[in-house]
Design a protein around this motif. Structure first.
Motif, PDB file in Angstrom:
ATOM      1  N   ALA A  74       6.251   4.523  11.688  1.00 35.02           N
ATOM      2  CA  ALA A  74       6.923   5.783  11.362  1.00 35.02           C
ATOM      3  C   ALA A  74       5.932   6.827  10.885  1.00 35.02           C
ATOM      4  O   ALA A  74       6.024   8.010  11.251  1.00 35.02           O
ATOM      5  N   ALA A  75       4.968   6.403  10.062  1.00 33.80           N
ATOM      6  CA  ALA A  75       3.969   7.349   9.545  1.00 33.80           C
ATOM      7  C   ALA A  75       3.137   7.929  10.676  1.00 33.80           C
ATOM      8  O   ALA A  75       2.861   9.138  10.712  1.00 33.80           O
ATOM      9  N   TRP A  76       2.728   7.075  11.613  1.00 33.59           N
ATOM     10  CA  TRP A  76       1.941   7.565  12.747  1.00 33.59           C
ATOM     11  C   TRP A  76       2.748   8.545  13.580  1.00 33.59           C
ATOM     12  O   TRP A  76       2.254   9.613  13.973  1.00 33.59           O
TER      13      TRP A  76
ATOM     14  N   ALA B 283      -2.107   2.941   4.894  1.00 36.11           N
ATOM     15  CA  ALA B 283      -2.667   4.055   4.120  1.00 36.11           C
ATOM     16  C   ALA B 283      -3.309   5.088   5.032  1.00 36.11           C
ATOM     17  O   ALA B 283      -3.239   6.294   4.770  1.00 36.11           O
ATOM     18  N   THR B 284      -3.928   4.639   6.112  1.00 38.53           N
ATOM     19  CA  THR B 284      -4.557   5.566   7.067  1.00 38.53           C
ATOM     20  C   THR B 284      -3.528   6.478   7.708  1.00 38.53           C
ATOM     21  O   THR B 284      -3.718   7.706   7.762  1.00 38.53           O
ATOM     22  N   GLU B 285      -2.443   5.890   8.194  1.00 37.82           N
ATOM     23  CA  GLU B 285      -1.419   6.700   8.853  1.00 37.82           C
ATOM     24  C   GLU B 285      -0.764   7.667   7.866  1.00 37.82           C
ATOM     25  O   GLU B 285      -0.498   8.827   8.201  1.00 37.82           O
ATOM     26  N   VAL B 286      -0.509   7.207   6.647  1.00 33.50           N
ATOM     27  CA  VAL B 286       0.095   8.076   5.637  1.00 33.50           C
ATOM     28  C   VAL B 286      -0.883   9.183   5.236  1.00 33.50           C
ATOM     29  O   VAL B 286      -0.468  10.322   4.981  1.00 33.50           O
ATOM     30  N   ALA B 287      -2.167   8.855   5.193  1.00 32.45           N
ATOM     31  CA  ALA B 287      -3.163   9.873   4.832  1.00 32.45           C
ATOM     32  C   ALA B 287      -3.181  11.017   5.833  1.00 32.45           C
ATOM     33  O   ALA B 287      -3.425  12.174   5.466  1.00 32.45           O
ATOM     34  N   TRP B 288      -2.903  10.726   7.116  1.00 31.82           N
ATOM     35  CA  TRP B 288      -2.838  11.820   8.095  1.00 31.82           C
ATOM     36  C   TRP B 288      -1.629  12.709   7.834  1.00 31.82           C
ATOM     37  O   TRP B 288      -1.695  13.934   8.029  1.00 31.82           O
ATOM     38  N   ILE B 289      -0.529  12.135   7.374  1.00 29.11           N
ATOM     39  CA  ILE B 289       0.603  12.972   6.965  1.00 29.11           C
ATOM     40  C   ILE B 289       0.178  13.886   5.825  1.00 29.11           C
ATOM     41  O   ILE B 289       0.493  15.086   5.811  1.00 29.11           O
ATOM     42  N   VAL B 290      -0.555  13.326   4.872  1.00 26.71           N
ATOM     43  CA  VAL B 290      -1.021  14.121   3.732  1.00 26.71           C
ATOM     44  C   VAL B 290      -1.935  15.242   4.189  1.00 26.71           C
ATOM     45  O   VAL B 290      -1.887  16.362   3.657  1.00 26.71           O
TER      46      VAL B 290
END
Length: 524
Positions: free
Chosen positions: A233-235, A274-281
């Motif tokens: 979902a984050a990606w 954490a990587t995928e969420v960091a791109w959202i950030v």
């Protein structure tokens, strides 16, 4: 991005560029820095589109192997695809248990052909008319096994080019619908993957998905505590909200529980999550001060800074550094908050950035220099913090040895370290101690090399730094040092340059500091 050549205020408030020199600029964000990552499709770190080739668990928890050999016959892969699509068309409308098994067998064979090669025969499948049949297989009431196989096939078809992705438009409403709470987790994850691939194709497809309501159900999946669900979902969400338009990001951050979920995944998730969420950030912090504030209030900074200090993975450090760079490109209070969040980690935030400056990865060097340039554009305390760290040695080394784009970022940091703004008057002042140390440590050759480059922005940076040196060093040392490093010749390269601003800047500096009277008193 708070670079030293940027200025705050309207154009009418800007002063002559030679007299204001490096550093007379605000801490405004260069938002395009974050957006550009999306435009580059993040190919160096994570692909904007991903082929689904992994195993999955069936409803009974058994591993379903995707790596099954293709039909052992002499037909080409394209012929096999056409044949299987025709088979699927013939069995798609059949009913009954045996017919269902036949349909599943054909779907599985199709999925394997679309999953096993690095360049799946997507175009052949689309031309053979596979998409309408797969849409039919997604109809409500279908068995989960069938939904999963159909969504998987559509996921890999969506890795194709823009025309092949456009062929999937009839499937989007059903893919979005199967993200719902009534769907099984494997089916919802696979549909999210397919939608992420569609969103990765570009702005046109993102707009279509947003108009069809894809964002809220994807956000609900992000709230999941199951790693694979929240990761997919984050990606997909990062592909959906990237780009220059802030509307999607604004909608996402307002959904109940999303800021907290982002913080939780950054803190407790594995490195892939954490990587995928960091791109959202990255995208949230690039597009709005309000978004950044909500994330900070939710507790983002400690886990974000913690990841910077503890990880050695390029894929994670890149978006983490970019996110921190976005945050410190805002007002000084956000920079203070970021720095304070690093008080409990070894070496502080700046120390973690130095680690990135000294890494073997070009991307990390550039991102770290960019983030440091934003901190260096802040208060006198921020500048002194960087200057007293080991960052200066690393920066000076990169100024000579790194690739051009990194050297330009380093020049921004060095220039910002040497100029501060007087709060009472808004005037810029030279930090002579910093400037003297940098000049004594041989920064001028590297900056003069930037002047000689064909890049106008880099040349302007170098010229502004030379002006600062020639104006600020006592006893007329500045012009002599610049002359000794062949700075006059570098400035004279712009004597007839087509860019009026840089031509006037260079000629003005030569006339002012090396005019007819230059050196007469010394000779006399």
């Amino acid at each position: 991005m708070s670079h030293m050549a940027e200025e705050s205020g309207s154009p009418g408030q800007r002063r002559d560029s030679i007299k204001t020199t490096v550093g007379n600029m605000g801490g405004q964000r260069r938002r395009q820095q974050a957006v550009s990552v999306g435009k580059e499709r993040r190919d160096a770190v994570v692909r904007a589109k991903r082929l689904c080739r992994v195993d999955y668990n069936d409803e009974d928890g058994n591993i379903v192997d995707t790596d099954v050999a293709m039909d052992d016959d002499k037909a080409s892969l394209e012929d096999q695809i056409v044949h299987i699509v025709e088979e699927l068309k013939s069995v798609a409308s059949f009913t009954g248990k045996r017919s269902f098994q036949e349909k599943m067998e054909v779907l599985c064979r199709l999925r394997r052909l679309l999953s096993q090669t690095s360049m799946p025969p997507v175009e052949i499948a689309v031309q053979a008319g596979v998409v309408p049949i797969l849409v039919q297989c997604l109809s409500f009431g279908s068995a989960n096994e069938q939904l999963l196989e159909a969504a998987w096939c559509l996921t890999n078809i969506a890795t194709g080019d823009v025309d092949q992705t456009r062929a999937l438009l009839p499937a989007l409403p059903l893919l979005i619908a199967h993200l719902g709470e009534k769907s099984s987790i494997p089916v919802a994850e696979q549909c999210a993957w397919a939608l992420g691939n569609v969103a990765g194709e570009g702005e046109e497809f993102r707009d279509i998905l947003l108009a069809q309501g894809a964002l809220p159900p994807l956000a609900r999946l992000l709230l999941s505590n199951k790693g694979s669900t929240s990761r997919t979902a984050a990606w997909a969400l990062s592909n959906l909200i990237k780009g220059p338009k802030p509307k999607a990001a604004a909608e996402l951050i307002k959904i109940s529980g999303i800021p907290e979920a982002i913080v939780r995944h950054m803190q407790k998730g594995d490195e892939e999550l954490a990587t995928e969420v960091a791109w959202i950030v990255v995208y949230l912090t690039a597009l709005s001060e309000m978004h950044s504030g909500l994330l900070i209030e939710a507790g983002l900074l400690p886990p974000l800074v913690g990841r910077l200090a503890s990880s050695d993975q390029l894929s994670l450090l890149t978006p983490v550094l970019r996110s921190i760079g976005n945050l410190v490109a805002g007002d000084n209070r956000k920079t203070d908050a970021v720095l304070a969040a690093g008080n409990d980690i070894p070496g502080s935030v700046v120390g973690a950035m130095i680690k990135c400056l000294e890494s073997q990865h070009r991307t990390l060097k550039k991102e770290a220099a960019w983030a440091l340039s934003n901190i260096a554009a802040g208060t006198l305390v921020h500048k002194q913090l960087i200057f007293s760290s080991g960052a200066v040695s690393s920066l000076l080394h990169l100024l000579v040895t790194a690739t051009f784009d990194i050297r330009k970022e380093v020049a921004y940091v060095l220039g910002n370290l040497c100029v501060a703004t007087v709060e009472e008057t808004g005037e810029s002042m030279t930090i002579l101690e910093h400037l003297t140390v940098l000049v004594n440590r041989r920064c001028l050759p590297g900056l003069i090399n930037l002047i000689k480059s064909p890049d106008i922005e880099a040349a302007k940076l170098g010229l502004q730094f030379l002006e600062l040196v020639m104006r600020s060093l006592p006893n007329d040392q500045g012009p002599k040092l610049v002359e000794n490093e062949d700075g006059i010749a570098a400035m004279e390269l712009f004597q007839f340059h087509e860019n009026e601003e840089i031509r006037n800047m260079a000629n003005g500096l030569v006339d002012k500091y090396f005019g007819e009277s230059y050196g007469i008193e010394e000779e006399y």
